[in-house]
Design a protein around this motif. Structure first.
Motif, PDB file in Angstrom:
ATOM      1  N   VAL A   1       0.843  -1.210   0.000  1.00  0.00           N
ATOM      2  CA  VAL A   1       0.000   0.000   0.000  1.00  0.00           C
ATOM      3  C   VAL A   1       0.876   1.257   0.000  1.00  0.00           C
ATOM      4  CG1 VAL A   1      -1.664   1.320   1.369  1.00  0.00           C
ATOM      5  CG2 VAL A   1      -2.004  -1.138   0.999  1.00  0.00           C
ATOM      6  N   ASP A   2       1.922   1.277   0.835  1.00  0.00           N
ATOM      7  CA  ASP A   2       2.827   2.439   0.856  1.00  0.00           C
ATOM      8  C   ASP A   2       3.382   2.714  -0.541  1.00  0.00           C
ATOM      9  OD1 ASP A   2       2.493   2.889   3.548  1.00  0.00           O
ATOM     10  OD2 ASP A   2       4.364   1.904   4.149  1.00  0.00           O
ATOM     11  N   PHE A   3       3.766   1.643  -1.213  1.00  0.00           N
ATOM     12  CA  PHE A   3       4.319   1.813  -2.560  1.00  0.00           C
ATOM     13  C   PHE A   3       3.266   2.328  -3.540  1.00  0.00           C
ATOM     14  CE2 PHE A   3       5.023   0.000  -6.816  1.00  0.00           C
ATOM     15  CZ  PHE A   3       6.083   0.821  -7.172  1.00  0.00           C
ATOM     16  N   MET A   4       2.063   1.764  -3.474  1.00  0.00           N
ATOM     17  CA  MET A   4       1.019   2.132  -4.448  1.00  0.00           C
ATOM     18  C   MET A   4       0.542   3.578  -4.295  1.00  0.00           C
ATOM     19  SD  MET A   4       0.644  -0.285  -6.609  1.00  0.00           S
ATOM     20  CE  MET A   4      -0.924   0.046  -7.418  1.00  0.00           C
ATOM     21  N   ILE A   5       0.784   4.178  -3.116  1.00  0.00           N
ATOM     22  CA  ILE A   5       0.372   5.579  -2.917  1.00  0.00           C
ATOM     23  C   ILE A   5       1.569   6.531  -2.973  1.00  0.00           C
ATOM     24  CG2 ILE A   5      -1.605   4.821  -1.540  1.00  0.00           C
ATOM     25  CD1 ILE A   5      -0.212   5.839   0.957  1.00  0.00           C
ATOM     26  N   SER A   6       2.724   6.016  -3.402  1.00  0.00           N
ATOM     27  CA  SER A   6       3.949   6.837  -3.410  1.00  0.00           C
ATOM     28  C   SER A   6       4.007   7.807  -4.578  1.00  0.00           C
ATOM     29  CB  SER A   6       5.184   5.929  -3.412  1.00  0.00           C
ATOM     30  OG  SER A   6       5.264   5.199  -4.631  1.00  0.00           O
ATOM     31  N   GLY A   7       3.111   7.679  -5.538  1.00  0.00           N
ATOM     32  CA  GLY A   7       3.093   8.570  -6.701  1.00  0.00           C
ATOM     33  C   GLY A   7       1.899   8.226  -7.562  1.00  0.00           C
ATOM     34  N   PRO A   8       1.694   8.985  -8.629  1.00  0.00           N
ATOM     35  CA  PRO A   8       0.545   8.702  -9.495  1.00  0.00           C
ATOM     36  C   PRO A   8       0.654   7.360 -10.197  1.00  0.00           C
ATOM     37  CG  PRO A   8       1.880  10.481 -10.410  1.00  0.00           C
ATOM     38  CD  PRO A   8       2.448  10.165  -9.060  1.00  0.00           C
ATOM     39  N   VAL A   9      -0.495   6.774 -10.477  1.00  0.00           N
ATOM     40  CA  VAL A   9      -0.578   5.525 -11.241  1.00  0.00           C
ATOM     41  C   VAL A   9      -1.468   5.769 -12.459  1.00  0.00           C
ATOM     42  CG1 VAL A   9      -0.264   4.035  -9.228  1.00  0.00           C
ATOM     43  CG2 VAL A   9      -2.582   4.683  -9.908  1.00  0.00           C
ATOM     44  N   MET A  10      -1.331   4.910 -13.459  1.00  0.00           N
ATOM     45  CA  MET A  10      -2.202   4.957 -14.637  1.00  0.00           C
ATOM     46  C   MET A  10      -3.047   3.686 -14.614  1.00  0.00           C
ATOM     47  SD  MET A  10      -2.529   7.150 -17.148  1.00  0.00           S
ATOM     48  CE  MET A  10      -3.836   7.065 -18.351  1.00  0.00           C
ATOM     49  N   VAL A  11      -4.370   3.892 -14.550  1.00  0.00           N
ATOM     50  CA  VAL A  11      -5.296   2.760 -14.419  1.00  0.00           C
ATOM     51  C   VAL A  11      -6.045   2.596 -15.735  1.00  0.00           C
ATOM     52  CG1 VAL A  11      -7.185   1.793 -13.055  1.00  0.00           C
ATOM     53  CG2 VAL A  11      -5.617   3.441 -12.009  1.00  0.00           C
ATOM     54  N   GLN A  12      -6.107   1.359 -16.260  1.00  0.00           N
ATOM     55  CA  GLN A  12      -6.840   1.139 -17.502  1.00  0.00           C
ATOM     56  C   GLN A  12      -7.558  -0.202 -17.508  1.00  0.00           C
ATOM     57  OE1 GLN A  12      -3.633   2.584 -17.962  1.00  0.00           O
ATOM     58  NE2 GLN A  12      -2.749   0.724 -17.129  1.00  0.00           N
ATOM     59  N   ALA A  13      -8.680  -0.214 -18.221  1.00  0.00           N
ATOM     60  CA  ALA A  13      -9.363  -1.463 -18.531  1.00  0.00           C
ATOM     61  C   ALA A  13      -8.945  -1.863 -19.939  1.00  0.00           C
ATOM     62  CB  ALA A  13     -10.872  -1.287 -18.445  1.00  0.00           C
ATOM     63  N   LEU A  14      -8.612  -3.136 -20.106  1.00  0.00           N
ATOM     64  CA  LEU A  14      -8.194  -3.675 -21.402  1.00  0.00           C
ATOM     65  C   LEU A  14      -9.210  -4.707 -21.852  1.00  0.00           C
ATOM     66  CD1 LEU A  14      -4.429  -4.382 -20.502  1.00  0.00           C
ATOM     67  CD2 LEU A  14      -5.407  -2.280 -21.464  1.00  0.00           C
ATOM     68  N   GLU A  15      -9.417  -4.772 -23.155  1.00  0.00           N
ATOM     69  CA  GLU A  15     -10.366  -5.744 -23.708  1.00  0.00           C
ATOM     70  C   GLU A  15      -9.751  -6.459 -24.890  1.00  0.00           C
ATOM     71  OE1 GLU A  15     -14.926  -5.181 -24.149  1.00  0.00           O
ATOM     72  OE2 GLU A  15     -14.038  -4.571 -26.057  1.00  0.00           O
ATOM     73  N   GLY A  16     -10.005  -7.761 -24.991  1.00  0.00           N
ATOM     74  CA  GLY A  16      -9.528  -8.530 -26.135  1.00  0.00           C
ATOM     75  C   GLY A  16      -9.708 -10.020 -25.877  1.00  0.00           C
ATOM     76  N   GLU A  17      -9.376 -10.810 -26.894  1.00  0.00           N
ATOM     77  CA  GLU A  17      -9.443 -12.272 -26.765  1.00  0.00           C
ATOM     78  C   GLU A  17      -8.535 -12.719 -25.628  1.00  0.00           C
ATOM     79  OE1 GLU A  17     -10.641 -14.786 -29.250  1.00  0.00           O
ATOM     80  OE2 GLU A  17     -11.924 -13.162 -29.956  1.00  0.00           O
ATOM     81  N   GLY A  18      -9.087 -13.431 -24.678  1.00  0.00           N
ATOM     82  CA  GLY A  18      -8.285 -13.956 -23.569  1.00  0.00           C
ATOM     83  C   GLY A  18      -7.485 -12.882 -22.846  1.00  0.00           C
ATOM     84  N   ALA A  19      -8.093 -11.706 -22.659  1.00  0.00           N
ATOM     85  CA  ALA A  19      -7.351 -10.528 -22.168  1.00  0.00           C
ATOM     86  C   ALA A  19      -6.684 -10.754 -20.810  1.00  0.00           C
ATOM     87  CB  ALA A  19      -8.290  -9.328 -22.085  1.00  0.00           C
ATOM     88  N   ILE A  20      -7.307 -11.547 -19.940  1.00  0.00           N
ATOM     89  CA  ILE A  20      -6.773 -11.682 -18.571  1.00  0.00           C
ATOM     90  C   ILE A  20      -5.418 -12.387 -18.608  1.00  0.00           C
ATOM     91  CG2 ILE A  20      -7.188 -12.730 -16.310  1.00  0.00           C
ATOM     92  CD1 ILE A  20     -10.262 -12.317 -17.000  1.00  0.00           C
ATOM     93  N   LEU A  21      -5.378 -13.544 -19.252  1.00  0.00           N
ATOM     94  CA  LEU A  21      -4.125 -14.304 -19.338  1.00  0.00           C
ATOM     95  C   LEU A  21      -3.117 -13.599 -20.244  1.00  0.00           C
ATOM     96  CD1 LEU A  21      -2.930 -16.845 -18.170  1.00  0.00           C
ATOM     97  CD2 LEU A  21      -3.711 -18.092 -20.199  1.00  0.00           C
ATOM     98  N   LYS A  22      -3.624 -13.002 -21.324  1.00  0.00           N
ATOM     99  CA  LYS A  22      -2.722 -12.300 -22.244  1.00  0.00           C
ATOM    100  C   LYS A  22      -1.982 -11.188 -21.512  1.00  0.00           C
ATOM    101  CE  LYS A  22      -3.937 -11.986 -26.662  1.00  0.00           C
ATOM    102  NZ  LYS A  22      -4.695 -11.537 -27.856  1.00  0.00           N
ATOM    103  N   ASN A  23      -2.719 -10.419 -20.703  1.00  0.00           N
ATOM    104  CA  ASN A  23      -2.070  -9.336 -19.952  1.00  0.00           C
ATOM    105  C   ASN A  23      -1.076  -9.897 -18.945  1.00  0.00           C
ATOM    106  OD1 ASN A  23      -1.601  -6.635 -19.031  1.00  0.00           O
ATOM    107  ND2 ASN A  23      -2.947  -7.083 -17.294  1.00  0.00           N
TER     108      ASN A  23
END
Ligand code: RTP
Ligand code: MG
Length: 141
Positions: A64-86
């Motif tokens: 948590v300390d690391f994740m709030i240490s600066g800005p993040v870029m959040v995105q939703a991705l879509e595609g064939e088998g996107a979960i495993l592909k990512n």
């Protein structure tokens, strides 16, 4: 294979390294579409809520300390088998164990500062996308 959606976060270390574009290029080259995106600087509450499944783990506070240490870029991705592909594009959690050519092998410094998050299953993907994006801000196409 079915078209899926997954939630990706470019973590503070990779945002600080100025490699958002390089990581987006990998998503697009793999056939994943960015269907929602927002830059955020997470509050402690938001980060703890997002990683609630890890609340009892010894690394939770550091995460948590690391994740709030600066800005993040959040995105939703879509595609064939996107979960495993990512997950394949990301590589192993520990960059020392990540396969060559993966995002973590190329951009991550340690198991804490490991460049990206990706949903690990359909159920978590749906919960994680809804955590950051109201349905009307997701642009499937
Ligand atoms: P993520 O959720 O961020 O996509 O990463 P992951 O699935 O590959 O790994 P997970 O087991 O879900 O852990 C979440 C994050 O916690 C940190 N971690 N540290 N010190 C440790 O043993 C340890 N284990 C996990 C990592 O930063 C990991 O990304
Ligand atoms: Mg995980």
């Amino acid at each position: 294979m079915a078209v899926e959606r997954t939630l990706s976060i470019i973590k503070p270390d990779a945002v600080a390294k100025n490699v958002i574009g390089k990581i987006y290029q990998r998503f697009e080259d793999a056939g994943l579409k960015i269907i929602a995106a927002r830059m955020m600087h997470l509050s402690r509450n938001e980060a703890e809520g997002f990683y609630a499944v890890h609340r009892e783990r010894p690394f939770f506070k550091d995460l948590v300390d690391f994740m709030i240490s600066g800005p993040v870029m959040v995105q939703a991705l879509e595609g064939e088998g996107a979960i495993l592909k990512n997950r394949d594009l990301m590589g192993a959690t520990d960059p020392k164990k990540a396969a060559p050519g993966t995002i973590r092998a190329d951009f991550a410094a340690s198991i804490d500062a490991n460049a990206v998050h990706g949903s690990d299953a359909a159920e978590t993907a749906a919960v994680e996308i809804a955590y950051f994006f109201p349905a009307l801000n997701v642009y499937s196409r």
